[in-house]
Design an enzyme around this catalytic site. Structure first.
Site, PDB file in Angstrom:
ATOM      1  NE  ARG A  16      -9.241  55.709  13.479  1.00 32.84           N
ATOM      2  CZ  ARG A  16      -8.532  54.877  14.230  1.00 32.84           C
ATOM      3  NH1 ARG A  16      -7.747  55.342  15.167  1.00 32.84           N
ATOM      4  NH2 ARG A  16      -8.616  53.567  14.061  1.00 32.84           N
ATOM      5  CE  LYS A  70     -16.266  52.736   9.931  1.00 34.13           C
ATOM      6  NZ  LYS A  70     -14.803  52.631   9.852  1.00 34.13           N
ATOM      7  NE  ARG A 101     -10.826  46.794  10.167  1.00 32.69           N
ATOM      8  CZ  ARG A 101     -10.763  46.885   8.846  1.00 32.69           C
ATOM      9  NH1 ARG A 101     -10.668  45.808   8.120  1.00 32.69           N
ATOM     10  NH2 ARG A 101     -10.803  48.070   8.261  1.00 32.69           N
TER      11      ARG A 101
HETATM   12  P1  ATP Z   1     -11.487  50.663  11.026  1.00 36.83           P
HETATM   13  O1  ATP Z   1     -12.905  50.834  10.590  1.00 36.83           O
HETATM   14  O2  ATP Z   1     -10.798  49.526  10.406  1.00 36.83           O
HETATM   15  O3  ATP Z   1     -11.331  50.720  12.518  1.00 36.83           O
HETATM   16  P2  ATP Z   1     -10.740  53.382  10.898  1.00 36.83           P
HETATM   17  O4  ATP Z   1     -11.473  53.571  12.179  1.00 36.83           O
HETATM   18  O5  ATP Z   1      -9.352  53.892  10.835  1.00 36.83           O
HETATM   19  O6  ATP Z   1     -10.677  51.878  10.473  1.00 36.83           O
HETATM   20  P3  ATP Z   1     -12.441  55.245   9.659  1.00 36.83           P
HETATM   21  O7  ATP Z   1     -11.540  56.376   9.810  1.00 36.83           O
HETATM   22  O8  ATP Z   1     -13.598  55.172  10.595  1.00 36.83           O
HETATM   23  O9  ATP Z   1     -11.615  53.919   9.717  1.00 36.83           O
HETATM   24  O10 ATP Z   1     -13.056  55.194   8.174  1.00 36.83           O
HETATM   25  C1  ATP Z   1     -12.415  54.686   7.054  1.00 36.83           C
HETATM   26  C2  ATP Z   1     -12.834  53.250   6.770  1.00 36.83           C
HETATM   27  O11 ATP Z   1     -14.230  53.058   6.921  1.00 36.83           O
HETATM   28  C3  ATP Z   1     -12.561  52.873   5.323  1.00 36.83           C
HETATM   29  O12 ATP Z   1     -11.275  52.368   5.160  1.00 36.83           O
HETATM   30  C4  ATP Z   1     -13.638  51.823   5.005  1.00 36.83           C
HETATM   31  O13 ATP Z   1     -13.236  50.546   5.449  1.00 36.83           O
HETATM   32  C5  ATP Z   1     -14.781  52.258   5.872  1.00 36.83           C
HETATM   33  N1  ATP Z   1     -15.770  53.117   5.166  1.00 36.83           N
HETATM   34  C6  ATP Z   1     -15.560  54.101   4.251  1.00 36.83           C
HETATM   35  N2  ATP Z   1     -16.707  54.685   3.900  1.00 36.83           N
HETATM   36  C7  ATP Z   1     -17.687  54.071   4.596  1.00 36.83           C
HETATM   37  C8  ATP Z   1     -19.088  54.233   4.661  1.00 36.83           C
HETATM   38  N3  ATP Z   1     -19.750  55.161   3.950  1.00 36.83           N
HETATM   39  N4  ATP Z   1     -19.767  53.398   5.490  1.00 36.83           N
HETATM   40  C9  ATP Z   1     -19.153  52.458   6.228  1.00 36.83           C
HETATM   41  N5  ATP Z   1     -17.818  52.267   6.206  1.00 36.83           N
HETATM   42  C10 ATP Z   1     -17.088  53.065   5.404  1.00 36.83           C
END
Ligand code: ATP
Length: 245
Positions: free
Chosen positions: A40, A105, A243
């Protein structure tokens, strides 16, 4: 229709292009590698070659984009269902779009919506799921993460085709269910997987930060945060990051 690519910029971007140039629906795009995998708000999804699931689905809805609030929650439920069929338990959902295993995650969902406001619209649902992520690729991940290899302590790669089939077997019907039955159909199940419930958390909205305790999600799929003064504040997913604090 299922497309399988060796290397692609982003499975979501590819299907958004198809949506612009055709009336297709139910198109699936899989790739071995994404060179520009996205999360995102333009954040990166780390997507090295060869072991993981990078999957997107293009779907057309009769309703306008406003009806799609909560779609990422419904898709999260479908991913958990698929993982559970393979015996992968202890999987939780973090509002609005992440799949966790024991506070790490495992996968992320990215929903991108296009079309006229009020008229029919299309959505591209993207999923990145770590099957085996060599740690040399993980330097760019700024939070705790996990892959199926670590969870199963086994050769998770051998599972990947079955997992992908189970994901499609659950995601495609869930898209149709969401369209006819709305988020209400998924909410109780989503709540049973909520891994942030009652945990202290911070919500980031632009420059603003709100601290409190997660009080669940409401009927529209908004996040509820109980603040120190007891007031409950609701947040829509668009510009918000949650978070644990
Ligand atoms: P948050 O996880 O803080 O809620 P978000 O939901 O906005 O943020 P996503 O859009 O789900 O984030 O994905 C981007 C984030 O996920 C990256 O900024 C990094 O922290 C994490 N990320 C990126 N690649 C991976 C991966 N392969 N596995 C797990 N986490 C990842």
């Amino acid at each position: 229709r299922i497309e399988i690519h060796d290397r692609i910029h982003s499975t979501n971007s590819h299907l958004l292009e198809i949506a612009r140039s055709s009336g297709d629906s139910g198109v699936v795009c899989l790739a071995e590698q994404q060179t520009g995998g996205r999360g995102r708000r333009g954040r990166q999804w780390v997507s090295p070659f060869g072991h993981n699931v990078y999957l997107s689905i293009l779907w057309r809805f009769q309703s306008g984009p406003a009806g799609l609030n909560g779609l990422s929650l419904a898709m999260g439920v479908a991913v958990v269902r698929a993982l559970r069929t393979l015996g992968i338990a202890e999987v939780g959902l973090k509002w609005p779009n992440d799949i966790y295993w024991r506070q790490r995650k495992l996968a992320g969902i990215l929903i991108e919506v296009g079309g006229e406001s009020g008229g029919p619209c299309h959505a591209v649902m993207g999923l990145g799921l770590n099957v085996f992520l060599p740690s040399r690729h993980a330097a760019a991940i700024d939070q705790a993460w996990v892959d199926l290899q670590a969870i199963l302590a086994d050769d998770a790669h051998a599972l990947r085709n079955r997992l992908t089939a189970e994901l499609l077997n659950h995601l495609l019907p869930a898209l149709a269910e969401f369209e006819s039955l709305t988020l209400a159909h998924f909410l109780d199940e989503w709540r049973s997987y909520d891994c942030m419930l009652h945990r202290p958390a911070s919500v980031f909205l632009g420059e603003q930060r709100f601290d409190g305790e997660v009080a669940g999600v409401d009927a529209q799929g908004l996040l509820l945060l109980r603040q120190a003064n007891g007031e409950i504040r609701a947040f829509a997913s668009g510009e918000v990051s949650l978070r644990q604090s």
